[in-house]
Design a protein around this motif. Structure first.
Motif, PDB file in Angstrom:
ATOM      1  N   GLY A 351      10.249  17.559  10.442  1.00 21.77           N
ATOM      2  CA  GLY A 351      11.616  17.721   9.967  1.00 21.77           C
ATOM      3  C   GLY A 351      12.261  16.417   9.519  1.00 21.77           C
ATOM      4  N   ASN A 352      11.686  15.284   9.931  1.00 22.76           N
ATOM      5  CA  ASN A 352      12.270  13.998   9.550  1.00 22.76           C
ATOM      6  C   ASN A 352      11.837  13.572   8.146  1.00 22.76           C
ATOM      7  OD1 ASN A 352      13.150  13.945  12.211  1.00 22.76           O
ATOM      8  ND2 ASN A 352      12.903  11.711  12.327  1.00 22.76           N
ATOM      9  N   PRO A 353      12.643  12.701   7.517  1.00 17.41           N
ATOM     10  CA  PRO A 353      12.235  12.187   6.207  1.00 17.41           C
ATOM     11  C   PRO A 353      11.032  11.257   6.324  1.00 17.41           C
ATOM     12  CG  PRO A 353      14.378  11.272   6.867  1.00 17.41           C
ATOM     13  CD  PRO A 353      13.988  12.245   7.922  1.00 17.41           C
ATOM     14  N   ILE A 354      10.233  11.230   5.279  1.00 15.03           N
ATOM     15  CA  ILE A 354       9.068  10.337   5.246  1.00 15.03           C
ATOM     16  C   ILE A 354       8.870   9.889   3.800  1.00 15.03           C
ATOM     17  CG2 ILE A 354       7.361  12.195   4.912  1.00 15.03           C
ATOM     18  CD1 ILE A 354       6.621   9.353   7.286  1.00 15.03           C
ATOM     19  N   ASN A 355       8.465   8.636   3.625  1.00 16.22           N
ATOM     20  CA  ASN A 355       8.225   8.125   2.273  1.00 16.22           C
ATOM     21  C   ASN A 355       6.730   7.997   2.008  1.00 16.22           C
ATOM     22  OD1 ASN A 355      10.992   7.922   1.653  1.00 16.22           O
ATOM     23  ND2 ASN A 355      11.087   6.044   2.895  1.00 16.22           N
ATOM     24  N   VAL A 356       6.392   8.094   0.724  1.00 14.36           N
ATOM     25  CA  VAL A 356       4.983   8.128   0.330  1.00 14.36           C
ATOM     26  C   VAL A 356       4.747   7.124  -0.796  1.00 14.36           C
ATOM     27  CG1 VAL A 356       3.101   9.607  -0.498  1.00 14.36           C
ATOM     28  CG2 VAL A 356       5.005  10.625   0.767  1.00 14.36           C
ATOM     29  N   ARG A 357       3.683   6.341  -0.655  1.00 13.21           N
ATOM     30  CA  ARG A 357       3.251   5.464  -1.741  1.00 13.21           C
ATOM     31  C   ARG A 357       1.852   5.865  -2.161  1.00 13.21           C
ATOM     32  NH1 ARG A 357       5.855   0.316   0.195  1.00 13.21           N
ATOM     33  NH2 ARG A 357       4.347   0.474   1.877  1.00 13.21           N
ATOM     34  N   ILE A 358       1.615   5.932  -3.477  1.00 17.09           N
ATOM     35  CA  ILE A 358       0.274   6.277  -3.959  1.00 17.09           C
ATOM     36  C   ILE A 358      -0.103   5.346  -5.105  1.00 17.09           C
ATOM     37  CG2 ILE A 358      -1.273   8.156  -4.620  1.00 17.09           C
ATOM     38  CD1 ILE A 358       1.098  10.082  -4.126  1.00 17.09           C
ATOM     39  N   ASP A 359      -1.262   4.701  -4.950  1.00 16.94           N
ATOM     40  CA  ASP A 359      -1.811   3.859  -5.997  1.00 16.94           C
ATOM     41  C   ASP A 359      -2.145   4.729  -7.219  1.00 16.94           C
ATOM     42  OD1 ASP A 359      -3.363   2.231  -7.591  1.00 16.94           O
ATOM     43  OD2 ASP A 359      -4.491   1.374  -5.910  1.00 16.94           O
ATOM     44  N   PRO A 360      -1.686   4.359  -8.417  1.00 19.37           N
ATOM     45  CA  PRO A 360      -2.003   5.174  -9.603  1.00 19.37           C
ATOM     46  C   PRO A 360      -3.508   5.378  -9.792  1.00 19.37           C
ATOM     47  CG  PRO A 360      -0.429   3.453 -10.176  1.00 19.37           C
ATOM     48  CD  PRO A 360      -0.854   3.188  -8.760  1.00 19.37           C
ATOM     49  N   GLU A 361      -4.304   4.363  -9.371  1.00 19.73           N
ATOM     50  CA  GLU A 361      -5.772   4.479  -9.499  1.00 19.73           C
ATOM     51  C   GLU A 361      -6.321   5.639  -8.668  1.00 19.73           C
ATOM     52  OE1 GLU A 361      -7.878   2.619 -11.308  1.00 19.73           O
ATOM     53  OE2 GLU A 361      -6.353   1.237 -12.087  1.00 19.73           O
ATOM     54  N   LYS A 362      -5.537   6.097  -7.689  1.00 19.53           N
ATOM     55  CA  LYS A 362      -5.987   7.189  -6.827  1.00 19.53           C
ATOM     56  C   LYS A 362      -5.430   8.541  -7.269  1.00 19.53           C
ATOM     57  CE  LYS A 362      -8.006   4.312  -3.982  1.00 19.53           C
ATOM     58  NZ  LYS A 362      -9.472   4.230  -3.935  1.00 19.53           N
TER      59      LYS A 362
END
Ligand SMILES: Nc1ncnc2c1ncn2[C@@H]1O[C@H](COP(=O)(O)OP(=O)(O)OP(=O)(O)O)[C@@H](O)[C@H]1O
Ligand SMILES: [Mg+2]
Length: 376
Positions: A351-362
């Motif tokens: 239920g809590n907020p979470i941030n996501v980072r994704i390498d464009p190469e992936k």
């Protein structure tokens, strides 16, 4: 070097129909390499292997080992299986229960066309038993072996004729998970030490990735992609391959623009704009699917922005499953749920907020016109 060219093998189906179980299959395996045919049940792996062995008669194509042609439809060549000098281990390997370990391995030498002296026979048997680490059990009854030992015995028997080619059809499938993983290492060691060209059949992607120099992914009788394990895993060319090799997230999108970096594109998707990689040329507005592996979603409670060139997204934790070595998070972004694999130190509650980072190469873009999943 094994060369398989345009191999097709058909079976008579129901009501006079024809099943083309291997359809225009081509590949080469260099001397000493480990090559795997991987694909879902019924895709034609066993058929291809049996065709190489000579246990099925293909309807078309050519099979060569070095400069020896063992099958050619065009030239009318079909070498009988027992004259091909290939070693085989099948899924349901049979050891001979009324013989001990030594006798099991010696048997092929006794029934073969070539005659061996007692000393020569003993020497060969003990050499392969040593290779599979069973030499200390040579006198033991074959039935009094563990599953893994029986497996190695079947392998020793296939190796004792010093075959030009080793054909293995799901040879580890009868073993429990732990033993299977251990036998993987054994198999790899034996193959490397003996330098024997090996064709391996499995529907287990982990096994294929762990063992192979090269993998051919099959679907509906055809090879849909060939490459090294890393290549197949990181650069699937179709949705079918991305889906079959490991788990992945699929996000539908449309091309917005080409980026300055080569092969990078900006794509609009339901989870927001993404920078993705695609090695083919894409048109503006073109529909595509983006594949992102769960381990490539980097989760953090800290704020993220796209300043470092990586994709930055925000969502909430929808579900999570603790699996010991890692935690599987289901992250909800808009209406989309993404699976992310995180380190157990991340303890963000549901239920809590979470941030996501994704390498464009992936973020691997798969154009829509690539072959879609066909098999049932
Ligand atoms: N003897 C046979 N007669 C008719 N059809 C067959 C025969 N053997 C296999 N087939 C069909 O050919 C296709 C390929 O079968 P094959 O055994 O090569 O698949 P596979 O990839 O080895 O599958 P699995 O992973 O289940 O072993 C399937 O559709 C199967 O039903
Ligand atoms: Mg099979």
């Amino acid at each position: 070097m094994l060369t398989v060219r345009s191999l097709s093998t058909e079976y008579a189906g129901q009501k006079g129909t024809v099943v083309r179980a291997a359809d225009d299959v081509s590949f080469e395996v260099p001397q000493g390499k480990f090559f795997t045919l991987l694909g879902p049940s019924g895709c034609g792996k066993t058929t291809t292997l049996r065709s190489i062995a000579g246990l099925e008669k293909p309807t078309g194509g050519e099979i060569r080992v070095g400069d020896r042609t063992v099958f050619s439809a065009a030239q009318g060549i079909f070498v009988a299986p027992n004259r091909r000098n290939f070693g085989m281990v099948f899924q349901s390997y049979a050891i001979w229960p009324h013989m001990n370990v030594f006798q099991n391995v010696a048997f092929p030498l006794e029934v073969g066309r070539r005659r061996f002296s007692q000393a020569e026979k003993a020497d060969r048997v003990m050499r392969v038993l040593h290779a599979v680490a069973l030499d200390h059990l040579a006198e033991r009854d074959a039935t009094r072996l563990s599953g893994g030992q029986q497996q190695r015995l079947a392998l020793a028997r296939a190796l004792v004729m010093e075959p030009d080619l080793l054909l293995l059809d799901e040879p580890l499938s009868n073993l429990d998970l732990k033993l299977r993983e251990r036998m993987r290492f054994e198999l790899k060691r034996i193959q490397r030490e003996l330098g024997i060209t090996t064709i391996y059949v499995t529907h287990d992607q982990g096994e294929a990735l762990a063992l192979s120099h090269e993998i051919a992914v099959m679907n509906a009788g055809r090879i849909v992609q060939r490459g090294g394990p890393r290549d197949i895993y990181e650069r699937p060319k179709s949705r079918f391959v991305a889906d079959f090799i490991g788990s992945t997230n699929f996000v539908e999108g449309a091309v917005l623009a080409r980026e300055a970096d080569p092969h990078h594109w900006r794509v609009s998707t339901p989870i927001g704009e993404l920078r993705v990689v695609c090695h083919e040329d894409l048109g503006r507005g073109e529909a595509l699917t983006v594949s992102i592996r769960p381990e490539d979603l980097e989760l953090t409670e800290a704020p993220v922005d796209g300043a470092d060139g990586r994709n930055a997204l925000s969502g909430t934790v929808d579900q999570k499953v603790f699996l010991g070595e890692y935690v599987d998070f289901q992250v909800k972004i808009g209406e989309t749920i993404l699976l992310a694999r995180a380190h157990p130190s991340l303890r963000t509650p549901i239920g809590n907020p979470i941030n996501v980072r994704i390498d464009p190469e992936k973020c691997i873009a798969l154009p829509e016109d690539e072959p879609r999943r066909q098999a049932a």
